[in-house]
Design a protein around this motif. Structure first.
Motif, mmCIF file in Angstrom:
data_model
loop_
_atom_site.group_PDB
_atom_site.id
_atom_site.type_symbol
_atom_site.label_atom_id
_atom_site.label_comp_id
_atom_site.label_asym_id
_atom_site.label_seq_id
_atom_site.Cartn_x
_atom_site.Cartn_y
_atom_site.Cartn_z
ATOM 1 N N TRP A 3 -23.519 -11.436 -63.460
ATOM 2 C CA TRP A 3 -23.981 -11.533 -62.087
ATOM 3 C C TRP A 3 -22.775 -11.784 -61.194
ATOM 4 O O TRP A 3 -21.965 -12.682 -61.462
ATOM 5 C CB TRP A 3 -25.003 -12.657 -61.977
ATOM 6 N N LEU A 4 -22.599 -10.981 -60.164
ATOM 7 C CA LEU A 4 -21.382 -11.034 -59.352
ATOM 8 C C LEU A 4 -21.082 -12.419 -58.771
ATOM 9 O O LEU A 4 -19.924 -12.863 -58.804
ATOM 10 C CB LEU A 4 -21.443 -9.988 -58.234
ATOM 11 N N PRO A 5 -22.078 -13.144 -58.219
ATOM 12 C CA PRO A 5 -21.761 -14.487 -57.695
ATOM 13 C C PRO A 5 -21.197 -15.420 -58.762
ATOM 14 O O PRO A 5 -20.292 -16.212 -58.480
ATOM 15 C CB PRO A 5 -23.115 -14.990 -57.176
ATOM 16 N N THR A 6 -21.711 -15.322 -59.983
ATOM 17 C CA THR A 6 -21.209 -16.168 -61.070
ATOM 18 C C THR A 6 -19.755 -15.835 -61.404
ATOM 19 O O THR A 6 -18.911 -16.726 -61.566
ATOM 20 C CB THR A 6 -22.077 -15.994 -62.324
ATOM 21 N N LEU A 7 -19.464 -14.531 -61.500
ATOM 22 C CA LEU A 7 -18.102 -14.119 -61.824
ATOM 23 C C LEU A 7 -17.125 -14.505 -60.723
ATOM 24 O O LEU A 7 -16.040 -15.040 -60.989
ATOM 25 C CB LEU A 7 -18.056 -12.608 -62.062
ATOM 26 N N GLU A 8 -17.503 -14.238 -59.481
ATOM 27 C CA GLU A 8 -16.598 -14.513 -58.369
ATOM 28 C C GLU A 8 -16.293 -16.005 -58.270
ATOM 29 O O GLU A 8 -15.127 -16.400 -58.110
ATOM 30 C CB GLU A 8 -17.213 -14.006 -57.062
ATOM 31 N N LYS A 9 -17.305 -16.834 -58.391
ATOM 32 C CA LYS A 9 -17.078 -18.274 -58.318
ATOM 33 C C LYS A 9 -16.225 -18.756 -59.496
ATOM 34 O O LYS A 9 -15.314 -19.578 -59.326
ATOM 35 C CB LYS A 9 -18.409 -19.018 -58.286
ATOM 36 N N TRP A 54 -14.714 -20.730 -71.248
ATOM 37 C CA TRP A 54 -15.418 -20.806 -69.966
ATOM 38 C C TRP A 54 -16.275 -19.563 -69.740
ATOM 39 O O TRP A 54 -17.400 -19.661 -69.264
ATOM 40 C CB TRP A 54 -14.425 -20.924 -68.811
ATOM 41 N N SER A 55 -15.715 -18.408 -70.069
ATOM 42 C CA SER A 55 -16.427 -17.144 -69.846
ATOM 43 C C SER A 55 -15.903 -16.100 -70.824
ATOM 44 O O SER A 55 -14.779 -15.605 -70.674
ATOM 45 C CB SER A 55 -16.221 -16.653 -68.406
ATOM 46 N N GLU A 56 -16.705 -15.762 -71.818
ATOM 47 C CA GLU A 56 -16.285 -14.778 -72.813
ATOM 48 C C GLU A 56 -16.038 -13.415 -72.181
ATOM 49 O O GLU A 56 -15.106 -12.704 -72.545
ATOM 50 C CB GLU A 56 -17.333 -14.683 -73.910
ATOM 51 N N ARG A 57 -16.888 -13.063 -71.227
ATOM 52 C CA ARG A 57 -16.745 -11.738 -70.613
ATOM 53 C C ARG A 57 -15.507 -11.664 -69.727
ATOM 54 O O ARG A 57 -14.827 -10.628 -69.681
ATOM 55 C CB ARG A 57 -18.018 -11.396 -69.848
ATOM 56 N N GLN A 94 -12.562 -17.686 -58.817
ATOM 57 C CA GLN A 94 -11.910 -18.390 -57.717
ATOM 58 C C GLN A 94 -11.706 -19.874 -58.020
ATOM 59 O O GLN A 94 -10.656 -20.442 -57.698
ATOM 60 C CB GLN A 94 -12.733 -18.225 -56.424
ATOM 61 N N ASP A 95 -12.695 -20.504 -58.643
ATOM 62 C CA ASP A 95 -12.633 -21.956 -58.840
ATOM 63 C C ASP A 95 -11.839 -22.377 -60.079
ATOM 64 O O ASP A 95 -11.221 -23.445 -60.091
ATOM 65 C CB ASP A 95 -14.048 -22.544 -58.952
ATOM 66 N N ARG A 96 -11.853 -21.539 -61.121
ATOM 67 C CA ARG A 96 -11.275 -22.011 -62.377
ATOM 68 C C ARG A 96 -10.297 -21.038 -63.020
ATOM 69 O O ARG A 96 -9.205 -21.433 -63.440
ATOM 70 C CB ARG A 96 -12.402 -22.325 -63.361
ATOM 71 N N ILE A 97 -10.685 -19.764 -63.115
ATOM 72 C CA ILE A 97 -9.884 -18.818 -63.890
ATOM 73 C C ILE A 97 -8.574 -18.483 -63.193
ATOM 74 O O ILE A 97 -7.495 -18.529 -63.805
ATOM 75 C CB ILE A 97 -10.697 -17.545 -64.195
#
Length: 372
Positions: free
Chosen positions: A51-57, A85-88, A60-63
């Protein structure tokens, strides 16, 4: 060579008419691209899906804060951290860092991996068969006719979203229209039980053009898969949602499928994806990548196939086909590498060797509006 900048490009396209498979209808298509730039000016592109909002946040915040200042050559270490944090996202980062290293060495991605064994890879046209139209079968036939008309010699269509007799009528209509001259795969998206899946075999035995039966039942039912593989007259395929080589091992060790179908964007790193593909060769199995969701991940799947030894000496230099999304989706053509007569020529340039259509990126950039 340290990471200096990371830019994100979330893309969204609302479909004018939904289409789908046994899992439901798609109302939109998305693509999340990002560009990593080093302090020496070398750039690499990555891609992931969610989901784009999840990826963008998350970026920006962590990755992005984590990536800045890291050595671009420390791919394995970086990916191992980000995948917690995020496999994808980790998979996309492994793409971008792989391209950066290839460019820094003046090599193509294939040359970085030891060189390609073939210059072109076959692709099959992947259709989402269902629509909200009352005459959905005729609509599907029209789309398939268009795909075959532009040169595809292999296609995949969906079943499992309707009652068996309605799906059967659809497939019989396809076979009649194509006169069994085009190779055909059926994908049930894990919709059946073993008994229902076996009902298809009486028709498989009548048709000479079948490629495989994809994920007829849930992938965790290994005993039933062994039953199917022992009794079906065509190959059994699956595995698109598995995330690691370890998850593929039971399929390989127990001999439950003929063809594995890993997806670059679903595994948690490009290196892990390559490991899975090569392991299939150790077991003498075929690998036909699932790549419906992303243009850059599809390109990397093509690179892996180009460098892959044939699965059997009986097939000489033949290689398994890669999935190609032919449904309405502007992101399929974001990169300059496109199929001709059912195959894709591997680009020769350094890095990925393909150009990105930045005009399309600007046109479909997500405006942060709510979508569902």
């Amino acid at each position: 060579m340290k990471i200096k900048k990371v830019e994100t490009f979330p893309l969204l396209y609302h479909l004018p008419e939904p289409y789908g498979d046994a899992n439901g209808y798609k109302k939109y298509r998305t693509c999340f691209l990002f560009k990593i730039t080093t302090n020496s000016g070398i750039q690499g592109w990555g891609e992931c899906i969610d989901w784009l909002p999840t990826l963008e946040k998350g970026f920006q915040d962590r990755i992005i804060p984590y990536l800045l200042g890291k050595k671009a050559t420390d791919r394995i270490q970086i990916v191992s951290v980000v995948k917690k944090w995020s496999e994808r996202a980790a998979t996309g980062i492994s793409m971008a860092l792989t391209e950066i290293v290839a460019k820094s060495a003046g090599l193509s991605v294939c040359d970085l991996w030891g060189g390609k064994l073939r210059d072109s890879i076959p692709v099959y046209a992947s259709f989402q068969s269902y629509s909200e139209k009352e005459d959905w079968i005729n609509h599907s036939l029209k789309l398939i006719d268009q795909g075959v008309g532009i040169g595809f010699k292999k296609i995949k269509v969906k079943i499992g979203g309707k009652v068996l007799q309605e799906d059967l009528a659809h497939i019989q209509s396809i076979q009649k229209m194509l006169e069994e001259k085009i190779q055909l795969a059926l994908d049930a998206n894990q919709s059946y039980d073993a008994a229902t899946a076996l009902r298809w075999d009486r028709y498989f035995r009548e048709w000479s053009n079948m490629l495989w039966f994809e994920e007829p039942i849930p992938m965790d039912r290994l005993v039933d898969y062994k039953l199917l593989r022992a009794n079906l007259s065509i190959p059994v395929a699956g595995g698109e949602n598995l995330k690691t080589t370890a998850q593929f091992l039971p399929l390989l060790k127990e001999g439950v499928v003929d063809i594995i179908q890993p997806d670059v964007m679903h595994e948690n790193g490009l290196d892990g994806y390559r490991e899975t593909i090569h392991l299939s060769r150790a077991f003498g199995l075929r690998s036909s990548p699932h790549t419906f969701d992303g243009p850059l991940s599809r390109l990397y799947a093509l690179f892996v196939q180009a460098c892959l030894p044939p699965w059997s000496k009986m097939d000489n230099d033949k290689i398994e086909p890669v999935e190609w999304d032919v449904m309405e989706n502007p992101f399929t053509s974001l990169f300059s590498v496109q199929p001709t007569n059912g195959s894709v020529t591997i680009p020769e340039g350094i890095g990925i060797g393909a150009l990105l259509d930045m005009d399309k990126v600007k046109k479909y950039r997500w405006d942060r509006s709510v979508y569902h």
